[in-house]
Scaffold this motif. Sequence first.
Motif, PDB file in Angstrom:
ATOM      1  N   ILE A 196      16.147   7.540   2.314  1.00 41.13           N
ATOM      2  CA  ILE A 196      15.099   8.347   2.925  1.00 41.13           C
ATOM      3  C   ILE A 196      13.755   7.961   2.315  1.00 41.13           C
ATOM      4  CG2 ILE A 196      14.226  10.697   3.225  1.00 41.13           C
ATOM      5  CD1 ILE A 196      17.090  11.693   3.100  1.00 41.13           C
ATOM      6  N   ALA A 197      12.739   7.844   3.161  1.00 34.77           N
ATOM      7  CA  ALA A 197      11.408   7.468   2.688  1.00 34.77           C
ATOM      8  C   ALA A 197      10.849   8.515   1.726  1.00 34.77           C
ATOM      9  CB  ALA A 197      10.472   7.281   3.881  1.00 34.77           C
ATOM     10  N   ASP A 198      10.277   8.045   0.635  1.00 38.48           N
ATOM     11  CA  ASP A 198       9.685   8.898  -0.397  1.00 38.48           C
ATOM     12  C   ASP A 198       8.170   8.738  -0.335  1.00 38.48           C
ATOM     13  OD1 ASP A 198       8.798  10.166  -2.657  1.00 38.48           O
ATOM     14  OD2 ASP A 198      10.174   9.178  -4.036  1.00 38.48           O
ATOM     15  N   TYR A 199       7.454   9.844  -0.129  1.00 36.66           N
ATOM     16  CA  TYR A 199       6.004   9.791   0.050  1.00 36.66           C
ATOM     17  C   TYR A 199       5.244  10.356  -1.137  1.00 36.66           C
ATOM     18  CZ  TYR A 199       7.096   8.592   4.858  1.00 36.66           C
ATOM     19  OH  TYR A 199       7.591   7.957   5.981  1.00 36.66           O
ATOM     20  N   GLY A 200       5.876  10.450  -2.287  1.00 33.20           N
ATOM     21  CA  GLY A 200       5.173  10.892  -3.484  1.00 33.20           C
ATOM     22  C   GLY A 200       5.311  12.383  -3.734  1.00 33.20           C
ATOM     23  N   THR A 201       4.535  12.868  -4.706  1.00 32.48           N
ATOM     24  CA  THR A 201       4.723  14.216  -5.229  1.00 32.48           C
ATOM     25  C   THR A 201       3.788  15.260  -4.618  1.00 32.48           C
ATOM     26  OG1 THR A 201       3.154  13.779  -7.036  1.00 32.48           O
ATOM     27  CG2 THR A 201       5.493  13.282  -7.441  1.00 32.48           C
ATOM     28  N   GLY A 228       0.810  -1.205   0.000  1.00 35.38           N
ATOM     29  CA  GLY A 228       0.000   0.000   0.000  1.00 35.38           C
ATOM     30  C   GLY A 228       0.846   1.260   0.000  1.00 35.38           C
ATOM     31  N   SER A 229       0.165   2.383   0.042  1.00 34.46           N
ATOM     32  CA  SER A 229       0.833   3.691   0.077  1.00 34.46           C
ATOM     33  C   SER A 229       1.248   4.015   1.506  1.00 34.46           C
ATOM     34  CB  SER A 229      -0.106   4.783  -0.438  1.00 34.46           C
ATOM     35  OG  SER A 229       0.367   6.063  -0.068  1.00 34.46           O
ATOM     36  N   LYS A 230       2.520   4.270   1.699  1.00 34.89           N
ATOM     37  CA  LYS A 230       2.982   4.618   3.048  1.00 34.89           C
ATOM     38  C   LYS A 230       2.514   6.002   3.466  1.00 34.89           C
ATOM     39  CE  LYS A 230       7.524   5.502   0.981  1.00 34.89           C
ATOM     40  NZ  LYS A 230       7.189   4.880  -0.323  1.00 34.89           N
ATOM     41  N   LEU A 231       2.020   6.807   2.524  1.00 36.22           N
ATOM     42  CA  LEU A 231       1.477   8.123   2.872  1.00 36.22           C
ATOM     43  C   LEU A 231       0.099   7.998   3.510  1.00 36.22           C
ATOM     44  CD1 LEU A 231       1.723  11.262   2.656  1.00 36.22           C
ATOM     45  CD2 LEU A 231       0.495  11.057   0.466  1.00 36.22           C
ATOM     46  N   THR A 232      -0.714   7.055   3.047  1.00 35.98           N
ATOM     47  CA  THR A 232      -2.125   7.048   3.429  1.00 35.98           C
ATOM     48  C   THR A 232      -2.605   5.756   4.096  1.00 35.98           C
ATOM     49  OG1 THR A 232      -2.676   6.338   1.180  1.00 35.98           O
ATOM     50  CG2 THR A 232      -2.776   8.706   1.638  1.00 35.98           C
ATOM     51  N   HIS A 233      -1.818   4.685   4.069  1.00 34.76           N
ATOM     52  CA  HIS A 233      -2.266   3.436   4.697  1.00 34.76           C
ATOM     53  C   HIS A 233      -2.345   3.635   6.208  1.00 34.76           C
ATOM     54  CE1 HIS A 233      -2.650  -0.757   5.783  1.00 34.76           C
ATOM     55  NE2 HIS A 233      -2.646  -1.123   4.501  1.00 34.76           N
ATOM     56  N   THR A 292      -7.068   0.989  -1.638  1.00 32.56           N
ATOM     57  CA  THR A 292      -7.627   2.267  -1.213  1.00 32.56           C
ATOM     58  C   THR A 292      -6.535   3.296  -0.943  1.00 32.56           C
ATOM     59  OG1 THR A 292      -9.506   1.122  -0.208  1.00 32.56           O
ATOM     60  CG2 THR A 292      -9.087   3.382   0.512  1.00 32.56           C
ATOM     61  N   SER A 293      -5.476   2.856  -0.294  1.00 35.44           N
ATOM     62  CA  SER A 293      -4.413   3.810   0.062  1.00 35.44           C
ATOM     63  C   SER A 293      -3.717   4.359  -1.170  1.00 35.44           C
ATOM     64  CB  SER A 293      -3.405   3.148   1.010  1.00 35.44           C
ATOM     65  OG  SER A 293      -2.697   2.093   0.383  1.00 35.44           O
ATOM     66  N   HIS A 294      -3.490   3.512  -2.171  1.00 36.81           N
ATOM     67  CA  HIS A 294      -2.872   4.018  -3.408  1.00 36.81           C
ATOM     68  C   HIS A 294      -3.791   5.026  -4.098  1.00 36.81           C
ATOM     69  CE1 HIS A 294       0.791   1.757  -3.448  1.00 36.81           C
ATOM     70  NE2 HIS A 294       0.181   0.588  -3.403  1.00 36.81           N
TER      71      HIS A 294
END
Length: 535
Positions: free
Chosen positions: A118-123, A51-56, A501-503
């Motif tokens: 370093i963790a990348d959380y998208g744009t 999943g997305s580490k930003l939103t999961h 869902t998170s993606h």
Amino acid sequence: MSDQLAKNVGQLMAPARKGLLGRLRRGIEKEGLRVDAKGAIVQTSHPHALGSKLTHPHITTDYSEALLEYITPVYCRPADALSFLGDLVRFTYRKLDDEWLWPASMPARLAGNDSIPIADYGTSNIGTMKYVYRKGLDARYGRIMQSIAGIHYNVSLPDDIWPMLQEMEGRQEESLQGFRSTRYFDLIRNFRRNSWLLLYLFGASPALDRSFLGEEGGDDRCDKLKPLGDKTLYAPYATSLRMSDLGYQNKVQEQLKICFNSLSNYVGTLRNAISTEWPGYRRIGVDVDGEWRQLSANILQIENEYYSDIRPKRVARHDETPTQALEARGVEYIEVRCLDLNPFLPLGIDEPQMRFMDTFLLWCLLSESPWIPDEECDRLDDNRRLVVEQGRDPALELQIGDRRVSLRVRGHEIIEGMRKVAELLDTLEGDDLHVAAIAAIAPRLDDPELTPSAQMLRALEAHGGEWADFIADLAKEQAQHWRSTPMDEARAELFSQLVETSHQQQHDIEAEDRLSFGQFLAEYFQRAREPRSAT
């Protein structure tokens, strides 16, 4: 047992017997590095299948792309939190190929600062903010310190206890929200005075791989350590090197002198720290020719940068910082941050430890807790330093108030008070599990060889003396366990849905951004400086 503690326990026992007190609520956050077969930190991206580490809501990362973080829901029963955490690990292993989860707090083999991605959380702006914040941590402290893992234990006391305590103490003229926050800060101060006990009983990081001290395997901190194997260093009586100055450290933050005497002091100090420039950080630069090096040049980039073994918490709304949430609605729960992963436990923590922690925290609440002046604050730091570096030394003495006393003697004094609190909790929950947890863990005070740190050193020596090799073998054994045991299939379906869902949520957030990152950040800090009224 002190008079106040005895009085409070005695007065709460009757409503506990009648079922008039609710139950404690607990949640667990567990970190762990992904490693390869040789016990080295991996360079692969966070698996898309998790999943997305930003939103999961349950599977994310901490500092590094390789540092997984699991977050359980809040449960009244410790076993339920552990069950959910176990299924998160099982689900992860269904998605990992030739990688393992590192079961220790001190990290796997490193190849210098840049080997920790370093963790990348998208744009999106919020994703970029998370990334730039981590770049700032790298510039200020280096990445190696950020590769350490631990357990964060979140606890809220029963809602019913606050009006009862308020009436017992004759403080009905205060708002219930204000009273609850004040009493949580009482708990936190007692925790700060006595957290050394947890470091002794549960510390599990007396050794580390030489690579943790840099590419050459050593620096001026190495004189505190002795060689065990060719690539391993240890301190003979250490309990938790993770919590020593070899681990988390921030010399700039020491000037903040946060000893948790009141909510207003805590909020004001942190708010001032995110608004006050520090010369060394100014020299790093912030936005340099379009390259964001950190979020700001201030003492703290954001409030979460403040390191502490415990934090007051309140779930923040979308437009709030953590301190604004506290200021507006008071303390909701506390987050204990000083617990090592126990590599011998598949989840790094077990139910007896959780019940011991619950008892300790309620003991902190129900015992006397005067304010902490600056000079005592310094002594508390000295006690913690002594225990993390020399806790199993039989001759170790601590400064407790105006007396010098052995760790063992003071530990038994605390345990004796905790037994009555354990009886209260067991009365409340209709079992004997808290008393049993105290009975199982207390013998470590009289026999340091029973502590996880001592067990770790014995196991290391038996294995050949190399930290990374031993922990890597443990990781593979535990991976086999998690891959071979069934998980709750309803949870498996939930986790699979959350991946999708998170993606989608991350995609939607990125599509909705309208501001430049610079504008977004300026608006964030403008809001962060605004005080919030209690509601």
